[in-house]
Enzyme design. Structure first.
Site, PDB file in Angstrom:
ATOM      1  N   GLU A  55       0.937  -1.182   0.010  1.00 37.44           N
ATOM      2  CA  GLU A  55       0.063   0.111   0.090  1.00 37.44           C
ATOM      3  C   GLU A  55       0.919   1.188   0.120  1.00 37.44           C
ATOM      4  O   GLU A  55       1.904   1.281   0.697  1.00 37.44           O
ATOM      5  CB  GLU A  55      -0.923  -0.028   1.055  1.00 37.44           C
ATOM      6  CG  GLU A  55      -2.032   1.159   1.326  1.00 37.44           C
ATOM      7  CD  GLU A  55      -2.906   1.058   2.457  1.00 37.44           C
ATOM      8  OE1 GLU A  55      -2.383   0.421   3.569  1.00 37.44           O
ATOM      9  OE2 GLU A  55      -3.986   1.599   2.527  1.00 37.44           O
ATOM     10  N   LYS A 134      -9.855   1.760  -2.487  1.00 38.36           N
ATOM     11  CA  LYS A 134     -10.113   1.159  -1.628  1.00 38.36           C
ATOM     12  C   LYS A 134     -11.389   1.180  -0.890  1.00 38.36           C
ATOM     13  O   LYS A 134     -11.997   2.516  -0.919  1.00 38.36           O
ATOM     14  CB  LYS A 134      -9.080   1.861  -0.463  1.00 38.36           C
ATOM     15  CG  LYS A 134      -8.965   1.145   1.009  1.00 38.36           C
ATOM     16  CD  LYS A 134      -7.987   1.833   1.771  1.00 38.36           C
ATOM     17  CE  LYS A 134      -7.454   1.162   3.133  1.00 38.36           C
ATOM     18  NZ  LYS A 134      -6.318   1.963   3.742  1.00 38.36           N
ATOM     19  N   CYS A 176      -5.745  -3.104   2.261  1.00 42.17           N
ATOM     20  CA  CYS A 176      -5.398  -3.268   3.876  1.00 42.17           C
ATOM     21  C   CYS A 176      -6.798  -3.048   4.653  1.00 42.17           C
ATOM     22  O   CYS A 176      -7.247  -4.338   4.920  1.00 42.17           O
ATOM     23  CB  CYS A 176      -4.610  -1.837   4.175  1.00 42.17           C
ATOM     24  SG  CYS A 176      -3.698  -2.038   5.519  1.00 42.17           S
TER      25      CYS A 176
HETATM   26  N1  LIG Z   1      -3.857   1.349   5.944  1.00 38.32           N
HETATM   27  C1  LIG Z   1      -4.466   0.541   6.651  1.00 38.32           C
HETATM   28  O1  LIG Z   1      -5.900   0.441   6.134  1.00 38.32           O
HETATM   29  C2  LIG Z   1      -4.315   0.131   7.808  1.00 38.32           C
HETATM   30  C3  LIG Z   1      -5.045  -0.891   8.664  1.00 38.32           C
HETATM   31  C4  LIG Z   1      -5.054  -0.987   9.920  1.00 38.32           C
HETATM   32  O2  LIG Z   1      -3.992  -0.681  10.419  1.00 38.32           O
HETATM   33  C5  LIG Z   1      -6.283  -1.836  10.612  1.00 38.32           C
HETATM   34  O3  LIG Z   1      -5.663  -2.078  11.725  1.00 38.32           O
HETATM   35  O4  LIG Z   1      -7.027  -2.178  10.099  1.00 38.32           O
END
Ligand SMILES: NC(=O)CCC(=O)C(=O)O
Length: 312
Positions: A55, A134, A176
């Site tokens: 990411e 996303k 993510c």
């Molecule tokens: N970059 C993100 O989306 C981080 C996601 C994250 O750390 C989580 O705990 O979920």
């Protein structure tokens, strides 16, 4: 009694070597791009045919950085799209003849004046295969530990992303925080994905607790491969990525894992493992659609018309 209807199994037509690049990036975008190109070459040199970047691989991760690093993938009314990262990713895929999940980059859409966290997937010929924005923005507040609000700057995407790799089968790509939403993973698996690929950047609070757990959860629920690819940890940056890029197999076993620093990990994805898992634990023929609905049967959006398309 019950209706225990079968759903199609994910198909992996032949073994696939996948490499995750736990990339060290900094604030210099051209340097990040050329460093990524070096590492993709190195990954392809190991025999990998599917390569994944993390990411925000071209910029530091943080809401204050998104506008500064954002690229326009869609042409604006008064000019061309300006997307050095798009061009660099396309060249990395083409030069190394690999499928490339290009991590994610901050994107600016001049039409809507909105920013997105966007992943671009390229073919071995360098053509754009898919764009995933996303879908679930990372907005959390754990007092005294971490507060992060992507939605202060970013707008969420509106579609699930399945990508067909013709010689191998379908993968799903998400980013993510999307991994926390099991519906997205289950729908992708029910639509035939053999792997879920998440470029991601967890942090030092949630990472140790949830990163591996979530990857294993999505794998065991869906009996498919899961890959999560993080940036390397940089304690001098404002956001400290957890690292520990990993690949989990359909039995939820971690088959490959990085430490915190820059590293390339490779794994062999095999159709035998997918089939064996489903034969030994036949969830696929045991579902009770008479007791609960199939989430993949409702309206699922796969074709957001607003998404950037391949450049001509
Ligand atoms: N970059 C993100 O989306 C981080 C996601 C994250 O750390 C989580 O705990 O979920």
């Amino acid at each position: 009694m019950s209706s225990t209807s079968r759903v199609p199994s994910p198909v992996l037509k032949k073994s696939l070597t996948m490499a995750l690049i736990q990339l060290a990036s900094g604030s210099d975008k051209p340097k990040n791009l050329s460093h990524a190109a070096e590492k993709v070459r190195e990954a392809a040199g190991t025999g990998a045919k599917l390569v994944v970047l993390p990411e925000c691989f071209n910029s530091p991760y943080g809401t204050n950085y998104f506008p500064e690093y954002a690229e326009t993938l869609l042409p604006s009314a008064d000019g061309e799209a300006s997307a050095p990262s798009y061009d660099a990713l396309s060249a990395m895929a083409r030069d190394n003849k690999v499928y490339l999940v290009g991590g994610s980059i901050p994107e600016y859409n001049p039409g809507t004046k909105k920013y997105h966290n966007t992943s671009l997937v390229f073919s071995p010929e360098g053509g754009l295969l898919a764009t995933h924005r996303k879908v679930h923005l990372f907005d959390i507040d754990i007092p005294g530990k971490i507060t992060f609000r992507e939605s202060d700057v970013l707008t969420a995407g509106n579609q699930l992303t399945l990508v067909d790799l013709p010689e191998y089968g379908k993968i799903a790509v998400a980013i993510c925080y999307d991994v926390r939403f099991p519906e997205l993973a289950t729908i992708a698996a029910r639509k035939g994905a053999f792997a879920l690929i998440y470029p991601g950047a967890f942090n030092l609070t949630t990472g140790p607790l949830h990163w591996q757990l979530l990857a294993q959860a999505r794998a065991v629920d869906n009996q498919i491969y899961v890959a999560m690819c993080s940036p390397a940890r940089d304690m001098s940056a404002s956001y400290h990525a957890y690292g520990h890029s990993l690949v989990v197999d359909p039995m939820a076993k971690v088959v490959s894992e990085a430490a915190e620093g820059e590293e390339i990990i490779t794994s062999e994805l095999s159709s035998d493992k997918l089939e064996e898992t489903r034969r030994n634990i036949p969830l696929n023929t045991q579902r009770r659609w008479d007791v609960y609905p199939d989430v993949s049967k409702g309206k699922v959006q796969f074709d957001d018309p607003d998404l950037p398309k391949p450049k001509e």
